[in-house]
Write an enzyme that holds these catalytic residues in place. Structure first.
Site, short mmCIF file in Angstrom:
data_model
loop_
_atom_site.label_atom_id
_atom_site.label_comp_id
_atom_site.label_asym_id
_atom_site.label_seq_id
_atom_site.Cartn_x
_atom_site.Cartn_y
_atom_site.Cartn_z
N GLY A 128 -13.28 9.24 2.14
CA GLY A 128 -13.03 8.15 1.20
C GLY A 128 -13.89 6.90 1.38
O GLY A 128 -15.13 6.97 1.42
N TYR A 167 3.82 0.85 4.42
CA TYR A 167 2.39 0.61 4.16
C TYR A 167 2.14 -0.85 3.75
O TYR A 167 1.22 -1.50 4.25
CB TYR A 167 1.95 1.58 3.06
CG TYR A 167 0.49 1.53 2.69
CD1 TYR A 167 -0.47 2.18 3.47
CD2 TYR A 167 0.06 0.84 1.55
CE1 TYR A 167 -1.81 2.14 3.12
CE2 TYR A 167 -1.27 0.80 1.20
CZ TYR A 167 -2.20 1.46 1.99
OH TYR A 167 -3.53 1.41 1.63
N LYS A 224 -0.18 -3.61 5.69
CA LYS A 224 -1.37 -4.22 5.07
C LYS A 224 -1.23 -5.74 4.96
O LYS A 224 -2.23 -6.47 5.03
CB LYS A 224 -1.63 -3.59 3.70
CG LYS A 224 -2.08 -2.12 3.80
CD LYS A 224 -3.38 -1.97 4.58
CE LYS A 224 -3.93 -0.56 4.55
NZ LYS A 224 -5.20 -0.43 5.26
#
Ligand code: NAD
Length: 250
Positions: free
Chosen positions: A16, A157, A161
């Site tokens: 990615g 998540y 972050k």
């Protein structure tokens, strides 16, 4: 070329955005250290860029384990004799579930890789940069739009972050005096193996909220990484740069 003579250490380099960052930074003249928990994919990334006139290596690394991060630094010093001046923290995972169903294990895994991993890499590599007096250090952390706004099914998540973003600002304040800039990029939705996991129906909902009406490409994130790695951004530190096609919220 804007990164000639510089060396970049990139985590999550086997896939990615990390793989795209390796390709674009190599195109711009940097030596590439492609680090990933998946050693085979990291090596494949290096094979993809080996035509460039740069010295590129791959390293197997688990960012969530301090011993693994330290041994990666040892290998880097053996190969290049000094620490890299560019650090890109791109390794990341998701373990999505509604908060009421999320297991403690899946909460911890995501925090360990995304947040603790970023901390361990910054601490280990920036300490080495200071010790070796590497000039013009620059750290680029990959956060997420989700860390600002939250997202259904991603409490683990999103929290990790958000932590990356505010750790970036703190690190910028502490490391500025050492000549090290620290910045975050907050991507919106980017087409990679990570978003392949999102059901198609949900992808359509997200795309409908993006003013540019599409997901981004890994290369579109990597171009901003290259900018933040270069002297073109020499007065930018502690910033979070949105790269999200104009999306305001998920
Ligand atoms: P990806 O799954 O394609 O790549 C992630 C890479 O990280 C993989 O190669 C994986 O092996 C590696 N990795 C996982 N755990 C690791 C560990 N413990 N140590 C070292 N490497 C490890 O995902 P991507 O979409 O390219 O994501 C890259 C970064 O961008 C992540 O931090 C992700 O959270 C962030 N991001 C992605 C999107 C998106 O839409 N794709 C959006 C916002 C932020």
């Amino acid at each position: 070329m804007s990164l000639s003579g510089k060396t970049a250490f990139i985590t999550g380099a086997g896939s990615g955005i990390g793989r795209a960052a390796c390709k674009i930074l190599a195109r711009d003249g940097a030596n590439i250290i492609a680090a990933d928990i998946n050693a085979k994919n990291a090596k494949e990334t290096v094979d993809l860029i080996d035509k460039q006139e740069t010295k590129n290596i791959s390293i197997a690394l688990d960012v969530s384990e301090s011993a693994s991060v330290k041994s990666a630094l040892v290998k880097v010093l053996e190969t290049y004799s000094k620490p890299p001046s560019i650090i890109v923290n791109c390794a990341g995972i998701t373990r999505d579930n509604f908060l009421l169903n999320l297991s403690e294990e899946n909460f911890q895994q995501v925090v360990d890789v995304n947040l603790k991993g970023t901390f361990l890499v910054i601490q280990t590599f920036c300490k080495a940069m200071v010790e070796h007096q590497v000039p013009k250090g620059t750290v680029i952390n990959v956060g997420s739009i989700v860390g600002k706004n939250g997202n259904i099914g991603q409490s683990n998540y999103a929290a990790s972050k958000a932590g990356v973003e505010v750790m970036t600002k703190t690190a910028a304040k502490e490391l500025g005096r050492e000549g090290i800039r620290v910045n975050a990029i907050l991507p919106g939705f980017v087409t990679t193996p990570m978003t392949d996991l999102v059901p198609d129906k949900l992808k359509e909902v997200f795309a409908s909220k993006i003013p540019l009406s599409r997901f981004g490409t890994p290369e579109e994130i990597a171009e901003v990484i290259s900018f933040l790695a270069s002297d073109k951004s020499s007065y930018i530190s502690g910033a979070s740069i949105d790269v999200n096609g104009g999306m305001v919220t998920c």
